[in-house]
Design a protein around this motif. Structure first.
Motif, short mmCIF file in Angstrom:
data_model
loop_
_atom_site.label_atom_id
_atom_site.label_comp_id
_atom_site.label_asym_id
_atom_site.label_seq_id
_atom_site.Cartn_x
_atom_site.Cartn_y
_atom_site.Cartn_z
N SER A 16 2.86 23.00 -44.91
CA SER A 16 1.86 23.98 -44.49
C SER A 16 1.54 25.02 -45.55
O SER A 16 0.71 25.90 -45.31
CB SER A 16 2.31 24.68 -43.21
OG SER A 16 3.55 25.37 -43.42
N GLY A 17 2.16 24.94 -46.72
CA GLY A 17 1.88 25.94 -47.75
C GLY A 17 2.14 27.34 -47.22
O GLY A 17 3.16 27.60 -46.57
N ASP A 18 1.20 28.25 -47.47
CA ASP A 18 1.33 29.62 -46.97
C ASP A 18 0.40 29.87 -45.78
O ASP A 18 -0.02 31.01 -45.53
CB ASP A 18 1.04 30.63 -48.08
CG ASP A 18 2.20 30.76 -49.06
OD1 ASP A 18 3.18 30.01 -48.91
OD2 ASP A 18 2.11 31.59 -49.97
N THR A 19 0.08 28.81 -45.04
CA THR A 19 -0.72 28.96 -43.84
C THR A 19 0.16 29.33 -42.66
O THR A 19 -0.05 30.36 -42.00
CB THR A 19 -1.50 27.68 -43.53
OG1 THR A 19 -2.40 27.41 -44.61
CG2 THR A 19 -2.30 27.80 -42.25
N LEU A 20 1.17 28.52 -42.38
CA LEU A 20 2.05 28.73 -41.22
C LEU A 20 3.50 28.79 -41.68
O LEU A 20 3.96 27.90 -42.41
CB LEU A 20 1.86 27.59 -40.22
CG LEU A 20 2.74 27.61 -38.97
CD1 LEU A 20 2.43 28.83 -38.11
CD2 LEU A 20 2.56 26.33 -38.17
N PHE A 21 4.20 29.83 -41.24
CA PHE A 21 5.62 30.00 -41.53
C PHE A 21 6.42 29.94 -40.22
O PHE A 21 5.86 29.92 -39.13
CB PHE A 21 5.89 31.35 -42.20
CG PHE A 21 5.25 31.53 -43.54
CD1 PHE A 21 5.22 30.50 -44.47
CD2 PHE A 21 4.67 32.74 -43.87
CE1 PHE A 21 4.65 30.68 -45.71
CE2 PHE A 21 4.09 32.93 -45.12
CZ PHE A 21 4.07 31.90 -46.04
N ASN A 22 7.73 29.97 -40.38
CA ASN A 22 8.62 30.07 -39.24
C ASN A 22 8.45 31.45 -38.59
O ASN A 22 8.82 32.47 -39.16
CB ASN A 22 10.07 29.88 -39.70
CG ASN A 22 11.05 29.76 -38.54
OD1 ASN A 22 10.88 30.39 -37.52
ND2 ASN A 22 12.08 28.96 -38.73
#
Length: 206
Positions: free
Chosen positions: A146-152
């Motif tokens: 997800s790259g820097d779109t979605l994080f934990n």
């Protein structure tokens, strides 16, 4: 399929080495050079074909030149809408994030929903703007990078040049949250998560 994570560069980006039973593979987001990753390629005698960049911020591509110098066969793949970010240090925040100007020339630009086969693996590139105008995610069976779109339990920043919070949330809801709940999310920073967990718990997109 095997996935190994290495943290690289001064911002501790998650860089991934992915390969299958044939030894064909690719690298995702080399934020900096990793001796351990390079040694893994040599030890396993892998045929690593591509560097795939999820978005053009300098902290996600600071290791491209060194990896290409060591493994000349590598071809750089990025989304077609991210060309300006890759090639212009004034846009890609590389000085701010990495401490020096970084630019990269992609060998191949892909479009939304374009697919690529690497060995027995099938990759689908999904346009997920918001963190940058031309950001993308890489979807595989059971996984999404997800790259820097979605994080934990979080999402990517939108206060850099070209960021758009509304576009980011739309990308997550319409392009990522449609994936099966058990899909493993491998983000550009932080620990892995799942689509189902984020749908239930992420405070930014619940």
């Amino acid at each position: 399929m095997k996935v190994f994570r290495y943290t690289t560069g001064p911002i501790m980006v998650n860089t991934y080495l992915v390969y299958d039973e044939t030894g064909k593979g690719f690298i995702v987001d080399p934020g900096g050079y990793s001796k351990q990753l390079a040694e893994k390629i040599r030890e396993e005698r892998l045929d690593v074909e591509y560097i795939i960049i999820t978005h053009g911020h300098g902290d996600h591509m600071g290791g491209v030149d060194e990896f290409k110098a060591e493994f000349p066969q590598l071809k750089v793949i990025a989304y077609c809408g991210e060309k300006d970010f890759l090639e212009n240090a004034d846009l890609n925040s590389s000085i701010e994030l990495f401490g020096r100007p970084i630019t990269v020339k992609a060998d191949k630009f892909v479009k939304d929903r374009e697919q690529l086969e690497v060995g027995s693996m099938e990759l689908t590139f999904a346009f997920t703007p918001g963190h940058t105008p031309g950001g993308m995610s890489i979807i595989m069976e059971g996984y999404v990078f997800s790259g820097d779109t979605l994080f934990n339990s979080s999402v990517g920043r939108t206060d850099f040049y070209g960021g758009d919070f509304g576009a980011l949330i739309k990308s997550i809801r319409e392009r990522l949250f449609v994936l099966p709940d058990n899909t493993v999310v491998l983000p550009g920073h932080m620990e892995k998560t799942t689509i189902g967990y984020e749908k239930e718990n992420n405070p930014f997109v619940r």
